[in-house]
Design an enzyme around this catalytic site. Sequence first.
Site, mmCIF file in Angstrom:
data_model
loop_
_atom_site.group_PDB
_atom_site.id
_atom_site.type_symbol
_atom_site.label_atom_id
_atom_site.label_comp_id
_atom_site.label_asym_id
_atom_site.label_seq_id
_atom_site.Cartn_x
_atom_site.Cartn_y
_atom_site.Cartn_z
ATOM 1 N N SER A 33 -2.179 4.580 -0.687
ATOM 2 C CA SER A 33 -1.307 4.853 0.464
ATOM 3 C C SER A 33 -0.005 4.070 0.388
ATOM 4 O O SER A 33 -0.022 2.854 0.208
ATOM 5 C CB SER A 33 -1.999 4.431 1.772
ATOM 6 N N HIS A 64 0.789 10.342 1.398
ATOM 7 C CA HIS A 64 0.295 10.774 0.090
ATOM 8 C C HIS A 64 0.983 12.080 -0.282
ATOM 9 O O HIS A 64 1.244 12.905 0.559
ATOM 10 C CB HIS A 64 -1.204 11.053 0.133
ATOM 11 N N HIS A 86 -9.711 12.113 0.004
ATOM 12 C CA HIS A 86 -10.645 11.100 0.519
ATOM 13 C C HIS A 86 -11.900 11.757 1.090
ATOM 14 O O HIS A 86 -11.840 12.886 1.582
ATOM 15 C CB HIS A 86 -9.982 10.281 1.633
ATOM 16 N N TYR A 88 -13.172 11.043 3.856
ATOM 17 C CA TYR A 88 -13.011 11.249 5.308
ATOM 18 C C TYR A 88 -12.321 12.564 5.646
ATOM 19 O O TYR A 88 -12.356 13.005 6.796
ATOM 20 C CB TYR A 88 -12.290 10.063 5.972
ATOM 21 N N GLU A 89 -11.702 13.194 4.656
ATOM 22 C CA GLU A 89 -11.109 14.512 4.904
ATOM 23 C C GLU A 89 -12.166 15.602 4.933
ATOM 24 O O GLU A 89 -11.864 16.759 5.220
ATOM 25 C CB GLU A 89 -10.073 14.824 3.811
ATOM 26 N N ALA A 116 -4.713 0.696 -0.287
ATOM 27 C CA ALA A 116 -4.391 -0.146 0.857
ATOM 28 C C ALA A 116 -5.724 -0.541 1.474
ATOM 29 O O ALA A 116 -6.647 0.270 1.546
ATOM 30 C CB ALA A 116 -3.559 0.649 1.857
ATOM 31 N N MET A 214 -11.089 2.873 2.477
ATOM 32 C CA MET A 214 -11.754 4.186 2.553
ATOM 33 C C MET A 214 -11.605 4.991 1.261
ATOM 34 O O MET A 214 -11.655 6.211 1.283
ATOM 35 C CB MET A 214 -11.183 4.980 3.727
ATOM 36 N N SER A 215 -11.403 4.306 0.146
ATOM 37 C CA SER A 215 -11.185 5.054 -1.101
ATOM 38 C C SER A 215 -11.753 4.292 -2.283
ATOM 39 O O SER A 215 -12.573 3.391 -2.128
ATOM 40 C CB SER A 215 -9.677 5.285 -1.299
ATOM 41 N N ASN A 238 -3.172 -5.080 6.332
ATOM 42 C CA ASN A 238 -3.418 -5.500 7.719
ATOM 43 C C ASN A 238 -4.638 -6.406 7.735
ATOM 44 O O ASN A 238 -5.472 -6.353 6.831
ATOM 45 C CB ASN A 238 -3.701 -4.258 8.592
ATOM 46 N N HIS A 250 -2.589 3.676 11.423
ATOM 47 C CA HIS A 250 -2.303 4.186 10.077
ATOM 48 C C HIS A 250 -0.824 4.032 9.745
ATOM 49 O O HIS A 250 -0.467 3.691 8.617
ATOM 50 C CB HIS A 250 -2.739 5.655 9.974
HETATM 51 N N1 HPA Z 1 -9.962 -0.571 7.283
HETATM 52 C C1 HPA Z 1 -10.260 0.468 6.489
HETATM 53 N N2 HPA Z 1 -9.386 1.010 5.652
HETATM 54 C C2 HPA Z 1 -8.160 0.478 5.596
HETATM 55 C C3 HPA Z 1 -7.775 -0.607 6.391
HETATM 56 C C4 HPA Z 1 -8.731 -1.157 7.292
HETATM 57 O O1 HPA Z 1 -8.479 -2.126 8.035
HETATM 58 N N3 HPA Z 1 -6.488 -0.891 6.095
HETATM 59 C C5 HPA Z 1 -6.106 -0.008 5.129
HETATM 60 N N4 HPA Z 1 -7.110 0.821 4.821
#
Ligand code: HPA
Length: 286
Positions: A33, A64, A86, A88-89, A116, A214-215, A238, A250
């Site tokens: 990302s 993306h 991903h 989650y999609e 990320a 998540m990847s 973060n 996001h």
């Molecule tokens: N959690 C899950 N996935 C992420 C995060 C997070 O805090 N930051 C970037 N991708």
Amino acid sequence: MASSDLFDRVAEAAAVVRARIPAFPEVAVVLGSGLGGFAERLTGGVTIPYAEIPHWPPVSVAGHDGRLVVGAAGGTRVALLAGRTHLYEGAQPEEVTFGVRVLATAGVKTLILTNAAGGINASYPQGALMVIDDHLNLTGANPLVGPHDERFGARFPDMTEAWSRRLRRLATAAGRDIGLLLTRGVYAAVLGPSYETPAEIRALRTLGADAVGMSTVPELLVARQMGLEVLGLSCITNAAAGVRAQPLSHDEVVASAGRTADRFARLLERILARLGDETEPAAAEP
Ligand code: HPA
């Protein structure tokens, strides 16, 4: 059989890619990302939109895009995947990992997976770059589930050194070359798409995770099955939920990755330069 279908689809996609880029690089990078801009830094870049490669699943999330770019960075030829699918999609694990299987079939030997991630380890500042030492697969999925096709590799691939020790050392040294101190740690992969609760983050910390995202882990699993050597780099965009007071978004994750993109790019270039040096005969560590 679904499994032999997959092998044939991967082979067909790899043949199309190789026809357009005959001397296919041995090194590839999957851009996470906010890092897609790295593709613009390649010299002599040739772009193939995923849509022009047969069977390649479409991508769809802000931050993306979807293309394969081949060119040189740090003096080393490299294939980039800018844009990934991903879990989650709602994509199947097989779709999420299709591109990595194509790269391996096209001739890639070394894979760099970037992402990320949220920082669970409280000592990680926002913008830290983390070398993935090991992972926890908490996605509930595994792309190797299903009928086994031995042409992809072992039924039960070993994961003792899922993330190459040699490449972890090389990345740390590359960081040192350019004055960047990298952190290192365990990446926990979750399904998403909701961010975690503070209780989940406390649980992940207890389990030994330093970062969460998540990847990446699905791609690692197929890459290892196919015998690739893999490096993982997380941009800590973060503090994970509950680590600091602010809520997660996001947009902030993408913006934070963007702020780190330049440093990340310099690191990647230096890693690629070192990889290029190591493939020269008799290249010695100073
Ligand atoms: N959690 C899950 N996935 C992420 C995060 C997070 O805090 N930051 C970037 N991708």
